[in-house]
Design an enzyme around this catalytic site. Structure first.
Site, mmCIF file in Angstrom:
data_model
loop_
_atom_site.group_PDB
_atom_site.id
_atom_site.type_symbol
_atom_site.label_atom_id
_atom_site.label_comp_id
_atom_site.label_asym_id
_atom_site.label_seq_id
_atom_site.Cartn_x
_atom_site.Cartn_y
_atom_site.Cartn_z
ATOM 1 C CB CYS A 430 -0.866 0.200 1.263
ATOM 2 S SG CYS A 430 -2.132 -1.125 1.151
ATOM 3 C CD GLU A 432 2.915 -1.347 3.090
ATOM 4 O OE1 GLU A 432 3.091 -2.237 1.850
ATOM 5 O OE2 GLU A 432 1.858 -0.694 3.120
#
Length: 786
Positions: A430, A432
């Site tokens: 996503c 991170e």
């Protein structure tokens, strides 16, 4: 798209996801016969080898890149060792409106007969929920946090370039060397290391055998084929599969197939869901592309065709099914494979190549759900590449998202990574980031920060259920100052975080002990040299993340109470809490006063932004540096996937005027409709946060399509991105769609089957979203100007 790619795309898009019980049947039979005969790592590796020997293979009529996790495209296996689905689960999955997976009644009956009786009481999920303390269970059920590993293995893993330099036979040699060096006299863990290394060796053998079987099948198909062109293609497939993954790839095509076999192996071995990805794929493929082009073995169009085949392969692999809370925190077929494009190289140079531009063309032309893709824009990235990416964004698919290597390299170095390892890192799924090929960066679940405030305002009680889920921090009606309120919130925050960390550490040990991943360990530095598994501290770096959700909502709620109760005395604490308790019924004047007369986050207003800064600092204080069980620490990042929808559903109204059940703010984005001063004000608010202190921050923005019609508009969008990144932004992503289109898609879904929108760290088909998710997209601020 050429005709081959058109046919492959059509098949991929139109095939309905289904469940395959084949892996579960193989695993159950193997465990029944062999459990207790071998160490757990060796048992798991031998189980993987057994499945690779037996699983049904598929080579489609047009395919050039081959291999499926299930027996056919879109056929998804289950992982009963993690969570053993019930008959009721399958019936729900088979009939629900969104994220439906077809499974026959015959397979359900077979699963009930052969799989469920063996795995009941033996799954990782049952080990977790059989041992968690009651306060954790109560907080979890109230929606104060979620647990990623409740139904699946920890994912979010990205590879570096080693699999393009070494084949599985090379890794087997490295393993043999390490086994020979084991010191049984002075190392008390030598026996455990041997078992893990032996398991890694078996896993390498399994993956080689998996490829060999594809070679054999391709040769059989070639012998029966009448089309001379397809005969040649099948022979080439066989030759490639005999080369990789046993040996290091030598050509562009072999490099793609090499990654794909490793990808399939790791997501078949254990990774029930999600985010296995190749890291900087364009950088890894660029030398092969250049060499093949120079040797006359490949044209640009042929390279693009091969990459299109790979893209479609990824799209053929929906996420394994999720039920219950896990389905609500991430309701999507997307399995979060994320292609990182551009950025910088390990030595700090511009990483953009011709392969990067080819990938952008594919994203624009294929217009499919997966893989996700992100462009990385550093100060060294040419504007030509940024503008090419913005032109793709203009299409309105939600792809690509944009990352800032200049910031995330600092994030990773702050966590202890070397400069080179940080530069070679990036996004795994996503938003991170981690050190590709060298780190287990484990996401442990979401933290509902506004819910913590809600519980604080009710002295530790969840007002939705009436249950005590937090600690008593005092009746807020008796607080004399804002600082007293805020101190109570921080006290509650630390209690909830500590509760979550304790159980997350327990779960980590359960995976390290009972669900090792020997194949994944082979391709991550330094698992072989340590003789330790990916889930047991083997990688060079071992990080745990807690994902904090709702910064905008909690900031705006605190701003409301600070201004209207403690400073201006516009309303009493009693009146606001009573209004919130009845969802503002009969208190619309109060609600509108709050909405229109309160400084909210996202408008470059220091009143609200200073509160966001304090909340961010206290989230860091509560989370950052907490010890994990692998000798390293927890960190925070700021993302939500679709969990902000679920979290909103388990909350009553909040003091900022948000109504009960409505979604909370996503990532670090402002609350929906709260950002009234345009995107420039939003980025100025967000960059007051030191984003290098987190492991990732997510910012969603929505623009009208009319805003990006001209080439000069593309330049303006690029300037907005550059400005945000120069100020210290980590990530930004865009929806280019107007509200009228979204309403039309709700009304006539058949006419908008291909409408992709950006949800969180991924895009999804608008019509695959439930009504709550659709409404959340619609309610995002619609920007009419930069």
């Amino acid at each position: 798209m050429n005709p081959r790619i058109q046919r492959l795309r059509k098949l991929s898009v139109e095939t309905e996801p289904s469940l395959s019980i084949e892996r579960a049947l193989h695993e159950t039979a193997f465990y029944k016969e062999n459990y207790g005969k071998y160490s757990i790592p060796v048992l798991r590796a031998m189980n993987f080898l057994d499945h690779c020997e037996k699983k049904t293979l598929y080579i489609g009529a047009d395919e050039l890149i081959v291999g499926e996790r299930g027996p056919a495209p879109k056929a998804v296996p289950t992982f009963p060792e993690l969570t053993c689905h019930s008959v009721e689960d399958f019936q729900v999955l088979n009939t629900r409106d969104q994220q439906r997976y077809h499974i026959s009644q015959e397979d359900i009956d077979c699963y009930a007969r052969e799989v469920i009786p063996y795995w009941q009481g033996r799954t990782v999920r049952e080990r977790i929920f059989g041992h968690v303390p009651q306060p954790w269970q109560a907080a979890y059920e109230a929606g104060l946090f979620t647990e990623f590993m409740e139904q699946r293995a920890p994912g979010h893993t990205a590879l570096d370039g080693k699999i393009y330099r070494f084949g599985m036979l090379d890794f087997k040699e490295q393993i043999a060397t390490r086994i020979a060096a084991l010191d049984y006299l002075n190392d008390p863990e030598a026996t455990d290391r041997f078992e893990e290394l032996k398991a890694m060796d078996i896993s390498c053998t399994a993956l080689i055998r998996f490829a060999e079987r594809h070679a054999e099948l391709a040769e059989q198909l070639a012998a029966a084929e009448t089309d001379p062109q397809r005969v040649e293609e099948l022979r080439e497939i066989a030759a490639v599969c005999r080369r990789v993954p046993a040996h290091a790839p030598q050509t562009f095509r072999e490099a793609i197939q090499m990654y794909w076999f490793v990808h399939l192996g790791t997501i078949t071995e254990l990774n029930g869901w999600d985010a296995m990805n190749p890291g900087h794929f364009d950088q890894h493929l660029a030398p092969f592309y250049a060499a093949d082009l120079a040797a006359g073995r490949l044209t640009r169009d042929e390279a693009k065709e091969l990459l299109c085949c790979f893209w479609i392969k990824v799209n053929n692999h929906p996420a394994p099914p999720k039920v219950g809370i896990t389905a609500r925190e991430s309701g999507t077929y997307n399995d979060f494979t994320n292609i990182n494009i551009g950025g910088i190289t390990g030595d700090g140079k511009d990483g953009v190549s011709e392969v990067s531009y080819i990938m952008l063309e594919i994203v624009e032309e294929l217009h499919i759900l997966q893989p996700g893709n992100a462009v990385h824009i550093s100060t060294k990235t040419p504007d030509r590449f940024l503008h090419a990416a913005c032109k793709v964004i203009r299409q309105g698919h939600g792809y690509p998202s944009i990352f800032n290597p200049d910031v995330y390299v600092m994030e990773l170095m702050r966590q202890g990574k070397s400069l080179r390892d940080a530069r070679e890192g990036g996004c795994s799924g996503c938003i991170e980031v981690g050190a590709f090929g060298k780190e287990a960066f484990i996401l442990t679940g979401y933290l509902n920060v506004p819910k913590i405030l809600e519980v604080t305002l009710n002295n530790g009680v969840d007002p939705v259920t009436g249950k005590q889920v937090g600690i008593a921090t005092g009746d807020p009606r008796e607080f004399q100052t804002y600082q007293e309120l805020y101190d109570a919130f921080v006290k509650q925050l630390n209690y909830i975080v500590d509760l979550k960390v304790r159980v997350s550490n327990y779960i980590d040990r359960m995976f390290g002990k009972y669900a090792p991943a020997p194949l994944l360990s082979v391709v991550i530095d330094d698992c072989i040299s340590k003789g330790k598994d990916y889930y047991d501290g083997g990688p060079r770096y071992n990080t745990n993340y807690i994902q904090c959700t709702g910064l905008g909502t909690v900031t705006d709620s605190l701003a409301t109470l600070k201004k209207h109760v403690f400073e201006d005395a516009t309303f009493s604490m009693e009146r606001i809490l009573a209004a919130v308790a009845k969802n503002f019924s009969g208190e619309e004047f109060l609600r509108q006063t709050i909405v229109n007369r309160t400084p909210f986050f996202g408008n470059d207003d220091d009143y609200a932004d200073s509160i966001a800064l304090q909340v961010y600092a206290d989230l860091l204080q509560a989370i950052d540096g907490k010890p994990n069980v692998k000798g390293e620490t927890f960190h925070l990042n700021m993302l939500s996937t679709t969990c902000h929808i679920y979290f909103g559903k388990v909350m009553g109204a909040t003091p900022n005027g948000r109504l009960a059940g409505k979604s909370i703010s996503d990532g670090t984005s402002p609350s929906h409709g709260a950002d009234t001063h345009g995107p420039s004000a939003v980025i100025r608010s967000l960059t007051k946060l030191d984003q290098t202190m987190s492991g990732g921050t997510l910012l969603n923005q929505r623009f009208l399509p009319s805003l990006l019609k001209r080439d000069e508009d593309i330049v303006k969008l690029g300037q907005l991105v550059r400005s945000y990144f120069n100020l210290g932004g980590h990530h930004i992503q865009f929806n280019i769609v107007d509200t009228a289109t979204l309403h039309a898609a709700q009304k006539n879904p058949e006419e908008y089957k291909d409408l992709l929108v950006r949800m969180a760290g991924y895009s999804d088909y608008f019509n695959d979203m439930n009504a709550d998710l659709q409404q959340e997209i619609i309610e995002r601020t619609e920007n009419e100007a930069f």
